[in-house]
Design an enzyme around this catalytic site. Structure first.
Site, short mmCIF file in Angstrom:
data_model
loop_
_atom_site.label_atom_id
_atom_site.label_comp_id
_atom_site.label_asym_id
_atom_site.label_seq_id
_atom_site.Cartn_x
_atom_site.Cartn_y
_atom_site.Cartn_z
N THR A 173 -19.36 12.77 -4.13
CA THR A 173 -18.84 13.31 -5.56
C THR A 173 -19.88 13.41 -6.70
O THR A 173 -20.39 14.32 -7.09
CB THR A 173 -17.71 12.83 -6.14
N LYS A 222 -12.86 -0.48 -14.83
CA LYS A 222 -13.26 -1.69 -14.24
C LYS A 222 -13.76 -2.83 -15.21
O LYS A 222 -13.62 -3.88 -15.08
CB LYS A 222 -14.67 -1.20 -13.27
N ASP A 281 3.98 1.93 -4.50
CA ASP A 281 2.75 2.56 -5.32
C ASP A 281 2.67 1.64 -6.40
O ASP A 281 3.51 1.29 -7.25
CB ASP A 281 3.27 3.96 -5.96
N VAL A 282 1.54 0.90 -6.38
CA VAL A 282 1.29 -0.16 -7.53
C VAL A 282 1.15 0.02 -8.89
O VAL A 282 1.27 -0.76 -9.65
CB VAL A 282 0.25 -1.07 -6.93
N ASP A 290 0.94 -1.21 -0.09
CA ASP A 290 0.02 -0.01 -0.07
C ASP A 290 0.79 1.40 -0.03
O ASP A 290 2.13 1.26 0.32
CB ASP A 290 -0.91 0.16 1.31
N TYR A 321 -13.67 5.65 -14.72
CA TYR A 321 -13.79 4.60 -13.80
C TYR A 321 -14.15 3.38 -14.42
O TYR A 321 -13.66 2.28 -14.10
CB TYR A 321 -14.60 5.08 -12.49
#
Ligand code: NAD
Length: 255
Positions: free
Chosen positions: A200, A160, A64-65, A38, A156
């Site tokens: 949001t 996904k 940071d992935v 993480d 987003y």
């Protein structure tokens, strides 16, 4: 606990917060040795300290992935600490919500890097050891947003959709080398991510009021309700489940 992950080594990206944290706690309690990958600013160090003090086996690797070098080092660190990784939960992810015509190329790059490229980097780094160890289980956190469009979430939802197919295509290519790969697809969850999303979207005029959420999925999902699905996919209980999209959305996508 029933020790359903006894002998397994799990790497959980985003394992210091939200559902990732719930999975870290559950997997460790079920006997896995867990590597949390993480961000440095996350609660990872404190989480590892707390769980180790309780007699569990957890290591935190700040990384940071979306960064190839950091991912490579993180995977090597988990392997050096605990041995080959046999459970990988690709969970870390971020939200992007804004009117499509106001989104930028930078935002596109950022969300695809954190939500999609990360799965490519981490899975590619973990798979050789997992195959050599005789196999394992990969869980990718997708979303209802992989199949349901939400206004203001084009970027987003696209990320996904890619996650959804990543999990399935890995399953097909690696099934005969002992690898299972599945996606868990949650509805709205009461985490920092989910609450920020609701706030949001509401600001942009999308109806995500309590009654709208109740009509779609009854109530908000709890982080622990995603962790238990991930546990099922991680454990040998799901030994014949491969390439699945497991929706944990209380009927959101069924209505
Ligand atoms: P969260 O925001 O509570 O936790 C996300 C964790 O990922 C945090 O610990 C964060 O530090 C970590 N993270 C973020 N960027 C990272 C990076 N670049 N490198 C390493 N770690 C990073 O969120 P959550 O609700 O647990 O959601 C995370 C995942 O669940 C995402 O993939 C998200 O798309 C998915 N999801 C969430 C919801 C929801 O309503 N919360 C619904 C469906 C799917």
């Amino acid at each position: 606990m029933s020790q359903r992950l006894k002998g397994k080594v799990a790497l959980i990206t985003g394992g210091a917060g939200g559902c990732g944290l719930a999975a870290t706690e559950l997997f460790a309690a079920e006997g896995a040795r867990v590597g949390i990958v993480d961000l440095p600013r996350s609660e990872g160090a404190a989480v590892a300290k707390r769980l180790n003090a309780a007699g569990l086996h957890v290591v935190f690797i700040p990384a940071d992935v979306s960064d190839a070098n950091q991912v490579k080092e993180a995977v090597e660190t988990v392997e050096a600490a605990f041995g080959p990784i046999t459970v990988l939960m690709n969970h870390a992810g971020i939200l992007s919500a804004a009117p499509f015509l106001e989104t930028s190329e930078e935002e596109w790059e950022r969300i695809m890097a954190v939500n999609v490229k990360s799965m490519f980097l981490v899975t590619k780094a973990v798979l050789p050891g997992m195959i050599a160890a005789g196999g394992g289980s990969i869980i990718c956190t997708s979303s209802i947003s992989a199949v349901v469009g939400t206004p203001m979430e084009v970027l987003y939802c696209t990320s996904k959709g890619a996650t959804h197919m990543f999990a399935r295509a890995i399953a097909v290519e690696f099934r005969d080398r002992g690898i299972r790969s599945n996606a868990v697809c949650p509805g709205f969850i009461a985490t920092a991510h989910g609450l920020n999303e609701i706030e949001t979207l509401g600001r942009y005029g999308v109806d995500v009021t309590e009654s709208a959420i109740a009509a779609a999925q009854g109530r908000l999902c709890k982080p622990s309700e995603i962790a238990t699905v991930a546990l099922f996919l991680a454990s040998d209980d799901s030994s014949f489940v491969n390439g699945a999209h497991l929706f944990a959305d209380n009927g959101y996508t069924a209505i």
